[in-house]
Design an enzyme around this catalytic site. Structure first.
Site, PDB file in Angstrom:
ATOM      1  N   TYR A 146       0.808  -1.214   0.000  1.00  0.00           N
ATOM      2  CA  TYR A 146       0.000   0.000   0.000  1.00  0.00           C
ATOM      3  C   TYR A 146       0.844   1.268   0.000  1.00  0.00           C
ATOM      4  O   TYR A 146       0.351   2.349  -0.335  1.00  0.00           O
ATOM      5  CB  TYR A 146      -0.951   0.023   1.196  1.00  0.00           C
ATOM      6  CG  TYR A 146      -2.022  -1.049   1.166  1.00  0.00           C
ATOM      7  CD1 TYR A 146      -2.157  -1.910   0.090  1.00  0.00           C
ATOM      8  CD2 TYR A 146      -2.897  -1.215   2.235  1.00  0.00           C
ATOM      9  CE1 TYR A 146      -3.130  -2.890   0.066  1.00  0.00           C
ATOM     10  CE2 TYR A 146      -3.879  -2.190   2.220  1.00  0.00           C
ATOM     11  CZ  TYR A 146      -3.984  -3.033   1.135  1.00  0.00           C
ATOM     12  OH  TYR A 146      -4.954  -4.002   1.113  1.00  0.00           O
ATOM     13  N   LYS A 195       3.714 -15.287   3.586  1.00  0.00           N
ATOM     14  CA  LYS A 195       3.754 -16.102   2.364  1.00  0.00           C
ATOM     15  C   LYS A 195       5.216 -16.425   2.074  1.00  0.00           C
ATOM     16  O   LYS A 195       5.761 -16.162   0.994  1.00  0.00           O
ATOM     17  CB  LYS A 195       3.107 -15.341   1.198  1.00  0.00           C
ATOM     18  CG  LYS A 195       2.849 -16.202  -0.036  1.00  0.00           C
ATOM     19  CD  LYS A 195       1.848 -17.312   0.215  1.00  0.00           C
ATOM     20  CE  LYS A 195       1.565 -18.065  -1.093  1.00  0.00           C
ATOM     21  NZ  LYS A 195       0.775 -19.289  -0.858  1.00  0.00           N
ATOM     22  N   ASP A 227      -2.672 -18.288   2.920  1.00  0.00           N
ATOM     23  CA  ASP A 227      -3.780 -19.015   2.317  1.00  0.00           C
ATOM     24  C   ASP A 227      -4.348 -20.041   3.292  1.00  0.00           C
ATOM     25  O   ASP A 227      -5.574 -20.236   3.363  1.00  0.00           O
ATOM     26  CB  ASP A 227      -3.363 -19.679   0.993  1.00  0.00           C
ATOM     27  CG  ASP A 227      -1.952 -20.234   1.005  1.00  0.00           C
ATOM     28  OD1 ASP A 227      -1.277 -20.149   2.047  1.00  0.00           O
ATOM     29  OD2 ASP A 227      -1.520 -20.753  -0.043  1.00  0.00           O
ATOM     30  N   ASP A 251      -5.360  -6.653   6.013  1.00  0.00           N
ATOM     31  CA  ASP A 251      -6.571  -6.022   5.484  1.00  0.00           C
ATOM     32  C   ASP A 251      -7.586  -7.090   5.094  1.00  0.00           C
ATOM     33  O   ASP A 251      -8.764  -7.044   5.475  1.00  0.00           O
ATOM     34  CB  ASP A 251      -6.192  -5.163   4.275  1.00  0.00           C
ATOM     35  CG  ASP A 251      -7.310  -4.247   3.818  1.00  0.00           C
ATOM     36  OD1 ASP A 251      -8.406  -4.265   4.425  1.00  0.00           O
ATOM     37  OD2 ASP A 251      -7.100  -3.509   2.847  1.00  0.00           O
ATOM     38  N   ASP A 255     -11.050  -8.463   7.365  1.00  0.00           N
ATOM     39  CA  ASP A 255     -12.370  -8.345   6.756  1.00  0.00           C
ATOM     40  C   ASP A 255     -13.071  -9.703   6.727  1.00  0.00           C
ATOM     41  O   ASP A 255     -14.283  -9.800   6.950  1.00  0.00           O
ATOM     42  CB  ASP A 255     -12.257  -7.781   5.334  1.00  0.00           C
ATOM     43  CG  ASP A 255     -12.025  -6.280   5.323  1.00  0.00           C
ATOM     44  OD1 ASP A 255     -12.171  -5.653   6.393  1.00  0.00           O
ATOM     45  OD2 ASP A 255     -11.699  -5.734   4.264  1.00  0.00           O
TER      46      ASP A 255
END
Length: 362
Positions: A146, A195, A227, A251, A255
Protein backbone atom coordinates in the site's frame (compact mmCIF):
# COMPACT_ATOMS: atom_id res chain seq x y z
CA UNK A 1 -9.58 14.37 33.97
CA UNK A 2 -9.72 16.23 30.64
CA UNK A 3 -9.22 14.41 27.33
CA UNK A 4 -9.04 16.08 23.91
CA UNK A 5 -10.57 14.06 21.08
CA UNK A 6 -10.36 14.93 17.40
CA UNK A 7 -13.68 13.76 15.96
CA UNK A 8 -13.95 12.96 12.25
CA UNK A 9 -17.59 12.24 11.32
CA UNK A 10 -16.64 11.77 7.66
CA UNK A 11 -19.07 10.62 4.99
CA UNK A 12 -22.23 8.53 4.63
CA UNK A 13 -23.36 7.09 7.96
CA UNK A 14 -20.28 8.54 9.68
CA UNK A 15 -22.03 11.50 11.34
CA UNK A 16 -24.84 9.27 12.66
CA UNK A 17 -22.61 6.66 14.29
CA UNK A 18 -20.20 9.25 15.65
CA UNK A 19 -23.13 11.01 17.35
CA UNK A 20 -23.95 7.81 19.24
CA UNK A 21 -20.33 7.22 20.26
CA UNK A 22 -20.16 10.76 21.64
CA UNK A 23 -23.41 10.12 23.49
CA UNK A 24 -21.84 7.13 25.22
CA UNK A 25 -18.60 8.98 26.02
CA UNK A 26 -20.58 11.83 27.56
CA UNK A 27 -22.47 9.40 29.79
CA UNK A 28 -19.17 7.80 30.85
CA UNK A 29 -17.74 11.27 31.51
CA UNK A 30 -20.61 12.26 33.76
CA UNK A 31 -20.57 8.96 35.66
CA UNK A 32 -16.82 8.80 36.27
CA UNK A 33 -15.84 12.47 36.37
CA UNK A 34 -14.11 12.80 33.01
CA UNK A 35 -14.35 15.68 30.57
CA UNK A 36 -14.16 14.73 26.90
CA UNK A 37 -13.50 17.77 24.72
CA UNK A 38 -14.33 17.29 21.04
CA UNK A 39 -12.78 19.10 18.09
CA UNK A 40 -14.41 18.27 14.75
CA UNK A 41 -12.08 17.63 11.83
CA UNK A 42 -12.89 17.35 8.12
CA UNK A 43 -11.68 14.31 6.22
CA UNK A 44 -12.79 12.27 3.23
CA UNK A 45 -15.40 13.26 0.71
CA UNK A 46 -16.80 16.08 2.80
CA UNK A 47 -13.32 17.58 2.96
CA UNK A 48 -12.95 17.27 -0.80
CA UNK A 49 -16.23 19.14 -1.29
CA UNK A 50 -15.16 21.99 0.99
CA UNK A 51 -11.37 22.20 0.60
CA UNK A 52 -10.61 20.27 -2.58
CA UNK A 53 -8.47 17.65 -0.80
CA UNK A 54 -9.36 14.66 1.42
CA UNK A 55 -7.20 15.87 4.33
CA UNK A 56 -5.71 19.33 4.75
CA UNK A 57 -2.46 20.03 6.56
CA UNK A 58 -4.47 22.02 9.09
CA UNK A 59 -6.75 19.05 9.77
CA UNK A 60 -3.75 16.78 10.29
CA UNK A 61 -2.17 19.25 12.70
CA UNK A 62 -5.42 19.44 14.67
CA UNK A 63 -5.48 15.67 14.97
CA UNK A 64 -1.85 15.66 16.13
CA UNK A 65 -2.65 18.19 18.85
CA UNK A 66 -5.32 15.97 20.45
CA UNK A 67 -5.04 12.95 22.74
CA UNK A 68 -6.90 10.60 20.39
CA UNK A 69 -8.83 10.56 17.12
CA UNK A 70 -12.32 9.07 16.71
CA UNK A 71 -13.41 8.40 13.13
CA UNK A 72 -16.78 7.49 11.64
CA UNK A 73 -16.26 6.50 8.00
CA UNK A 74 -15.02 7.99 4.72
CA UNK A 75 -15.90 7.40 1.10
CA UNK A 76 -18.96 7.04 -1.07
CA UNK A 77 -20.47 4.99 -3.85
CA UNK A 78 -17.63 4.31 -6.28
CA UNK A 79 -20.03 3.99 -9.19
CA UNK A 80 -21.96 7.16 -8.48
CA UNK A 81 -19.78 9.66 -6.63
CA UNK A 82 -17.73 12.27 -8.48
CA UNK A 83 -15.04 11.75 -5.85
CA UNK A 84 -13.86 8.66 -7.72
CA UNK A 85 -13.26 10.51 -10.96
CA UNK A 86 -10.39 12.26 -9.18
CA UNK A 87 -6.78 10.99 -9.14
CA UNK A 88 -6.20 8.30 -6.46
CA UNK A 89 -4.29 10.70 -4.19
CA UNK A 90 -7.32 13.02 -4.06
CA UNK A 91 -10.01 10.43 -3.35
CA UNK A 92 -11.65 10.14 0.11
CA UNK A 93 -9.70 7.08 1.25
CA UNK A 94 -6.41 8.86 0.54
CA UNK A 95 -7.21 11.08 3.50
CA UNK A 96 -7.29 8.06 5.80
CA UNK A 97 -3.95 6.79 4.52
CA UNK A 98 -2.45 10.26 4.98
CA UNK A 99 -3.84 10.51 8.51
CA UNK A 100 -2.43 7.13 9.54
CA UNK A 101 0.96 7.98 8.08
CA UNK A 102 0.95 11.53 9.46
CA UNK A 103 0.24 10.25 12.96
CA UNK A 104 2.84 7.47 12.52
CA UNK A 105 0.30 4.79 13.34
CA UNK A 106 1.93 1.52 12.34
CA UNK A 107 -0.23 -1.02 14.20
CA UNK A 108 -3.86 -1.75 13.39
CA UNK A 109 -5.67 -3.75 16.09
CA UNK A 110 -8.88 -5.45 14.94
CA UNK A 111 -10.71 -7.67 17.47
CA UNK A 112 -12.96 -10.39 16.07
CA UNK A 113 -15.42 -11.38 18.77
CA UNK A 114 -18.57 -13.46 18.39
CA UNK A 115 -21.08 -12.33 21.02
CA UNK A 116 -23.15 -15.19 22.45
CA UNK A 117 -26.31 -13.30 21.54
CA UNK A 118 -25.32 -13.18 17.85
CA UNK A 119 -24.39 -16.83 17.29
CA UNK A 120 -27.44 -17.26 15.06
CA UNK A 121 -26.07 -14.55 12.74
CA UNK A 122 -22.72 -16.33 12.33
CA UNK A 123 -22.53 -18.14 8.96
CA UNK A 124 -20.40 -20.94 10.44
CA UNK A 125 -21.84 -24.20 11.76
CA UNK A 126 -22.65 -24.39 15.45
CA UNK A 127 -20.13 -27.18 16.09
CA UNK A 128 -17.38 -24.92 14.68
CA UNK A 129 -18.14 -21.82 16.72
CA UNK A 130 -18.80 -23.74 19.94
CA UNK A 131 -18.78 -21.30 22.84
CA UNK A 132 -17.80 -18.50 20.48
CA UNK A 133 -14.43 -17.04 19.60
CA UNK A 134 -12.33 -14.03 20.49
CA UNK A 135 -9.18 -13.24 18.55
CA UNK A 136 -7.33 -10.13 17.40
CA UNK A 137 -5.68 -9.34 14.07
CA UNK A 138 -2.58 -7.16 14.51
CA UNK A 139 -1.88 -5.65 11.09
CA UNK A 140 1.18 -3.65 10.06
CA UNK A 141 -0.26 -0.41 8.76
CA UNK A 142 2.33 1.84 7.11
CA UNK A 143 4.42 -0.47 4.93
CA UNK A 144 4.04 -3.13 2.28
CA UNK A 145 2.23 -2.88 -1.05
CA UNK A 146 0.00 0.00 0.00
CA UNK A 147 2.96 2.33 0.48
CA UNK A 148 5.58 0.99 -1.92
CA UNK A 149 6.53 2.61 -5.22
CA UNK A 150 3.93 2.06 -7.94
CA UNK A 151 3.49 2.96 -11.56
CA UNK A 152 1.41 2.20 -14.63
CA UNK A 153 2.79 2.73 -18.12
CA UNK A 154 3.25 1.10 -21.49
CA UNK A 155 6.12 -1.40 -21.66
CA UNK A 156 6.97 -2.96 -25.01
CA UNK A 157 3.55 -2.06 -26.31
CA UNK A 158 1.65 -3.47 -23.33
CA UNK A 159 -0.07 -1.55 -20.54
CA UNK A 160 1.83 -2.60 -17.44
CA UNK A 161 1.32 -1.90 -13.73
CA UNK A 162 3.83 -2.39 -10.90
CA UNK A 163 3.28 -2.31 -7.14
CA UNK A 164 6.30 -2.67 -4.85
CA UNK A 165 6.19 -4.61 -1.57
CA UNK A 166 8.89 -3.38 0.80
CA UNK A 167 9.54 -4.07 4.49
CA UNK A 168 12.65 -3.49 6.54
CA UNK A 169 13.61 -5.23 9.77
CA UNK A 170 12.69 -2.30 12.01
CA UNK A 171 9.15 -2.13 10.61
CA UNK A 172 8.70 -5.85 11.19
CA UNK A 173 10.21 -5.83 14.67
CA UNK A 174 8.03 -3.02 16.02
CA UNK A 175 4.75 -4.58 14.84
CA UNK A 176 5.86 -7.98 16.13
CA UNK A 177 6.57 -6.57 19.57
CA UNK A 178 3.17 -4.91 19.56
CA UNK A 179 1.52 -8.28 18.87
CA UNK A 180 3.47 -10.07 21.59
CA UNK A 181 2.64 -7.38 24.16
CA UNK A 182 -1.06 -7.67 23.32
CA UNK A 183 -0.86 -11.46 23.56
CA UNK A 184 0.61 -11.17 27.06
CA UNK A 185 -2.63 -9.50 28.15
CA UNK A 186 -4.76 -12.16 26.48
CA UNK A 187 -4.21 -15.94 26.09
CA UNK A 188 -0.48 -15.66 25.26
CA UNK A 189 -0.57 -17.04 21.71
CA UNK A 190 0.77 -15.35 18.56
CA UNK A 191 0.35 -16.77 15.06
CA UNK A 192 2.46 -14.92 12.49
CA UNK A 193 0.99 -15.07 8.99
CA UNK A 194 3.08 -14.67 5.83
CA UNK A 195 3.75 -16.10 2.36
CA UNK A 196 7.30 -17.22 3.04
CA UNK A 197 7.12 -20.03 0.48
CA UNK A 198 7.03 -17.38 -2.30
CA UNK A 199 7.93 -13.86 -1.16
CA UNK A 200 11.30 -12.52 -0.03
CA UNK A 201 9.53 -9.94 2.10
CA UNK A 202 7.75 -12.78 3.93
CA UNK A 203 10.98 -14.69 4.43
CA UNK A 204 12.44 -11.63 6.15
CA UNK A 205 9.18 -11.25 8.08
CA UNK A 206 9.50 -14.82 9.33
CA UNK A 207 13.16 -14.38 10.28
CA UNK A 208 12.55 -11.19 12.28
CA UNK A 209 9.41 -12.45 14.05
CA UNK A 210 11.27 -15.56 15.17
CA UNK A 211 14.04 -13.37 16.57
CA UNK A 212 11.53 -11.23 18.45
CA UNK A 213 9.72 -14.30 19.80
CA UNK A 214 12.83 -15.23 21.79
CA UNK A 215 12.20 -12.17 23.99
CA UNK A 216 8.74 -13.53 24.86
CA UNK A 217 9.29 -17.10 26.09
CA UNK A 218 5.94 -16.98 27.91
CA UNK A 219 4.05 -16.55 24.61
CA UNK A 220 3.34 -19.51 22.33
CA UNK A 221 4.52 -18.63 18.82
CA UNK A 222 3.62 -20.25 15.49
CA UNK A 223 3.83 -19.47 11.76
CA UNK A 224 1.12 -19.96 9.16
CA UNK A 225 0.92 -19.27 5.44
CA UNK A 226 -1.73 -16.72 4.56
CA UNK A 227 -3.78 -19.02 2.32
CA UNK A 228 -3.95 -21.60 5.09
CA UNK A 229 -4.88 -18.92 7.62
CA UNK A 230 -7.79 -17.78 5.45
CA UNK A 231 -9.09 -21.37 5.51
CA UNK A 232 -8.43 -21.89 9.21
CA UNK A 233 -10.38 -18.76 10.19
CA UNK A 234 -13.55 -20.36 8.84
CA UNK A 235 -12.60 -23.92 9.78
CA UNK A 236 -11.66 -23.30 13.41
CA UNK A 237 -11.52 -19.63 14.50
CA UNK A 238 -11.24 -20.66 18.14
CA UNK A 239 -7.63 -21.74 17.61
CA UNK A 240 -6.48 -18.13 17.26
CA UNK A 241 -5.60 -15.56 19.92
CA UNK A 242 -3.41 -12.93 18.18
CA UNK A 243 -2.83 -13.06 14.42
CA UNK A 244 0.21 -11.00 13.40
CA UNK A 245 0.60 -10.07 9.75
CA UNK A 246 1.62 -7.50 7.15
CA UNK A 247 -0.51 -4.74 5.65
CA UNK A 248 -2.37 -6.33 2.73
CA UNK A 249 -2.78 -9.76 4.33
CA UNK A 250 -4.10 -8.08 7.48
CA UNK A 251 -6.57 -6.02 5.48
CA UNK A 252 -8.02 -9.13 3.84
CA UNK A 253 -7.95 -11.46 6.85
CA UNK A 254 -9.55 -8.95 9.23
CA UNK A 255 -12.37 -8.34 6.76
CA UNK A 256 -12.90 -12.10 6.50
CA UNK A 257 -12.94 -12.33 10.29
CA UNK A 258 -15.54 -9.58 10.48
CA UNK A 259 -18.05 -11.59 8.48
CA UNK A 260 -18.00 -14.59 10.83
CA UNK A 261 -18.91 -12.40 13.82
CA UNK A 262 -22.41 -11.91 12.43
CA UNK A 263 -22.07 -8.38 11.10
CA UNK A 264 -19.32 -6.00 10.06
CA UNK A 265 -21.30 -3.40 12.03
CA UNK A 266 -20.10 -4.98 15.27
CA UNK A 267 -16.34 -4.66 14.89
CA UNK A 268 -14.13 -1.91 16.24
CA UNK A 269 -10.51 -1.14 15.47
CA UNK A 270 -7.58 0.84 16.80
CA UNK A 271 -4.53 2.18 14.96
CA UNK A 272 -1.61 2.78 17.28
CA UNK A 273 1.98 4.03 17.22
CA UNK A 274 4.72 4.61 19.77
CA UNK A 275 2.72 7.18 21.75
CA UNK A 276 -0.74 7.11 23.36
CA UNK A 277 -2.23 9.03 20.43
CA UNK A 278 -4.31 6.54 18.47
CA UNK A 279 -6.97 6.47 15.76
CA UNK A 280 -10.19 4.60 16.55
CA UNK A 281 -12.76 3.61 13.95
CA UNK A 282 -15.25 0.91 13.00
CA UNK A 283 -13.98 -1.35 10.25
CA UNK A 284 -17.10 -0.96 8.11
CA UNK A 285 -17.47 1.61 5.36
CA UNK A 286 -19.63 4.69 4.93
CA UNK A 287 -22.71 2.74 3.68
CA UNK A 288 -24.07 5.60 1.55
CA UNK A 289 -27.14 3.54 0.63
CA UNK A 290 -28.51 3.83 4.18
CA UNK A 291 -27.05 7.20 5.18
CA UNK A 292 -29.53 9.50 6.91
CA UNK A 293 -32.10 6.74 7.39
CA UNK A 294 -31.41 5.89 11.06
CA UNK A 295 -30.57 2.29 10.07
CA UNK A 296 -26.82 2.14 10.74
CA UNK A 297 -25.47 -0.03 13.53
CA UNK A 298 -23.50 2.25 15.91
CA UNK A 299 -22.09 -0.57 18.04
CA UNK A 300 -18.76 -0.86 16.20
CA UNK A 301 -18.14 2.86 16.68
CA UNK A 302 -19.18 2.70 20.32
CA UNK A 303 -16.81 -0.23 20.87
CA UNK A 304 -14.10 1.77 19.08
CA UNK A 305 -14.65 4.51 21.65
CA UNK A 306 -14.21 1.87 24.35
CA UNK A 307 -10.89 0.87 22.77
CA UNK A 308 -9.89 4.53 22.85
CA UNK A 309 -10.56 4.68 26.59
CA UNK A 310 -8.45 1.54 27.08
CA UNK A 311 -5.46 2.18 24.83
CA UNK A 312 -5.09 5.98 24.76
CA UNK A 313 -6.50 7.00 28.15
CA UNK A 314 -5.80 3.91 30.32
CA UNK A 315 -9.44 3.88 31.44
CA UNK A 316 -9.83 0.10 31.44
CA UNK A 317 -12.74 0.08 33.87
CA UNK A 318 -14.75 2.58 31.85
CA UNK A 319 -14.03 0.64 28.64
CA UNK A 320 -15.30 -2.56 30.26
CA UNK A 321 -18.48 -0.77 31.36
CA UNK A 322 -19.22 0.16 27.74
CA UNK A 323 -18.55 -3.39 26.54
CA UNK A 324 -20.81 -4.83 29.25
CA UNK A 325 -23.55 -2.34 28.35
CA UNK A 326 -23.43 -3.48 24.72
CA UNK A 327 -23.71 -7.12 25.77
CA UNK A 328 -26.65 -6.37 28.08
CA UNK A 329 -28.58 -4.56 25.35
CA UNK A 330 -28.04 -7.48 22.99
CA UNK A 331 -29.13 -9.93 25.71
CA UNK A 332 -32.39 -7.99 26.04
CA UNK A 333 -33.06 -8.66 22.37
CA UNK A 334 -32.54 -5.26 20.77
CA UNK A 335 -31.14 -5.29 17.24
CA UNK A 336 -30.38 -2.94 14.38
CA UNK A 337 -31.38 -4.12 10.93
CA UNK A 338 -28.02 -5.72 10.09
CA UNK A 339 -28.18 -8.11 13.06
CA UNK A 340 -31.96 -8.55 13.19
CA UNK A 341 -33.34 -12.05 13.75
CA UNK A 342 -36.81 -13.49 14.47
CA UNK A 343 -38.22 -12.65 17.87
CA UNK A 344 -35.94 -9.66 18.46
CA UNK A 345 -36.79 -5.97 18.70
CA UNK A 346 -35.73 -3.78 15.77
CA UNK A 347 -34.35 -0.36 16.71
CA UNK A 348 -32.69 2.48 14.84
CA UNK A 349 -29.27 4.02 15.20
CA UNK A 350 -30.20 6.60 17.82
CA UNK A 351 -32.35 4.22 19.85
CA UNK A 352 -29.50 1.70 20.05
CA UNK A 353 -27.28 4.46 21.39
CA UNK A 354 -29.94 5.44 23.94
CA UNK A 355 -30.31 1.85 25.15
CA UNK A 356 -26.55 1.42 25.65
CA UNK A 357 -26.36 4.78 27.43
CA UNK A 358 -29.23 3.76 29.75
CA UNK A 359 -27.38 0.53 30.64
CA UNK A 360 -24.35 2.58 31.66
CA UNK A 361 -26.41 5.01 33.72
CA UNK A 362 -28.30 2.28 35.50
Amino acid sequence: MDYRIAVIPGDGIGPEIIAEAKKILDVIGRKYGHNFQYTEVLMGGVSIDITGVPLTDEALQTAKSCDAVLLGAVGGDVGKSNWYSLPPNLRPEAGLLALRKGLNLFANIRPAVLFDELKSACPLKEDIIGDGFDFVVVRELTGGLYFGERWTKEVEGLRTAVDTLIYNEKEIERIARCAFEIARKRRKKVCSVDKANVLDSSRLWRQITHEVSKDYPDVEFTDMLVDNCAMQIVKNPRQFDVILTENMFGDILSDEASMITGSIGMLASASLGKTKLGLYEPIHGSAPDIAGQNKANPIATILSAAMMLKYSFDLDKEAAVIEDAVRNVLKKGYRTVDIMSPGKTLVGTDKMGDLIADEIIN
